[in-house]
Design an enzyme around this catalytic site. Sequence first.
Site, short mmCIF file in Angstrom:
data_model
loop_
_atom_site.label_atom_id
_atom_site.label_comp_id
_atom_site.label_asym_id
_atom_site.label_seq_id
_atom_site.Cartn_x
_atom_site.Cartn_y
_atom_site.Cartn_z
N LYS A 85 1.27 -1.08 -0.35
CA LYS A 85 0.19 -0.59 0.04
C LYS A 85 0.82 1.44 -0.32
CE LYS A 85 -0.32 -0.24 5.27
NZ LYS A 85 -1.09 -0.30 6.09
N ARG B 152 -6.14 -0.08 17.91
CA ARG B 152 -6.84 -0.49 16.51
C ARG B 152 -8.00 -1.29 16.14
NH1 ARG B 152 -3.58 0.55 10.82
NH2 ARG B 152 -3.63 -0.89 10.73
#
Length: 357
Positions: free
Chosen positions: A35, A128
């Site tokens: 990414k 997260r």
Amino acid sequence: MYPRLVCNIEKIKNNITTILDLSKQKNINISAVVKGMSAWPDVVEVIVKSGVTSVADSRLLNLKKISHIPAEKLLLRIPMISELNDVVKFADISLNSEMETINLLDTICKNEKLKHGIMLMIDVGDRREGILPKDISKYIGAIKNLKNIYVAGVGMNITCYGAVLPSKENLSILVKCAQEMESALGYKLRYISGGNSSSYMYMLNGNLPEKINHLRLGEVLLQGRETEFGRIVSGLDNDTFFLQAEVIELKVKSSLPEGRQGIDGFGNKPSFEDKGLRKRAIVAIGRQDINMNTYSPFDSGIEVLGASSDHMILDVTDSKQKISVGSIIDFHINYEGLLSLSTSEYVHKVILREEDL
Ligand SMILES: *Cc1c(COP(=O)(O)O)cnc(C)c1O
């Protein structure tokens, strides 16, 4: 054409082979996280040809771009319910933490006559994504009933939101979760995934618990930097990607703006040091393509003064290069810079091959 993001493919290959050699020696499987360069297909192809068998990205659109490249695909970001039809098409395994989403994945797989793997994420403290360790039996109990979903792994993610570092404690939480899941499921998990580039030094130093057999590596692979201490790993290359941009104006001007001062284009009130008359260059790139402080000129005689959306302003008075209008200026970029440059459609992407060096 400029500006361009240049990939030095030989250096990427070096990073891949070095990391694959190490991971084989330590019995760790690697998913290459791409990414950071928006899954640049030509580069991903080289990564896979160099021996990587599993590729990972947070964006489904990126996995779609590389669907022709033969490798296992992992979707790193918990999928959106609105994208599940494509998730089962473009990802072999997705990271998950919501029962509602997993149930819908099962239904879609049933209709499409497909099997899909999930990696159940555990929040070991970074806060997260992930379920809490105490809830495992509840989740596994529900997942066990699904006919078209299998649990391909369990994973933790750290050093992203809460900046929590890997530790004996959080790694052993993951191992305990994996054991609990395997005994509840009655089969072995393919991946017990001990994190990202912040866990790299644990692998290097042989400090990962034995049961952990997988890491998802982005930054260390693409730019040679482990993210526990933020250091370049010896033997790995950092300058794998760089930026080239073109000078469109070169003039001697006062270092101080002239006139009544308000706020700049980004809502800040800038201040300036009076350095007298300076030679200043404007290069054709801006904050739309790359954020401030994510790049630095190769030439230490060049100082970045600032940037607006489409213009970057440099002080080139002390540069030893002969700079003129049309000159190309080279910049080092960090991981954030790489992410935004690779995302910008205004930046050309160029691979530098051995024969060009
Ligand atoms: C981005 C990401 C990674 C890779 O992180 P790096 O620090 O680039 O190695 C791994 N896992 C997940 C879930 C991610 O989102």
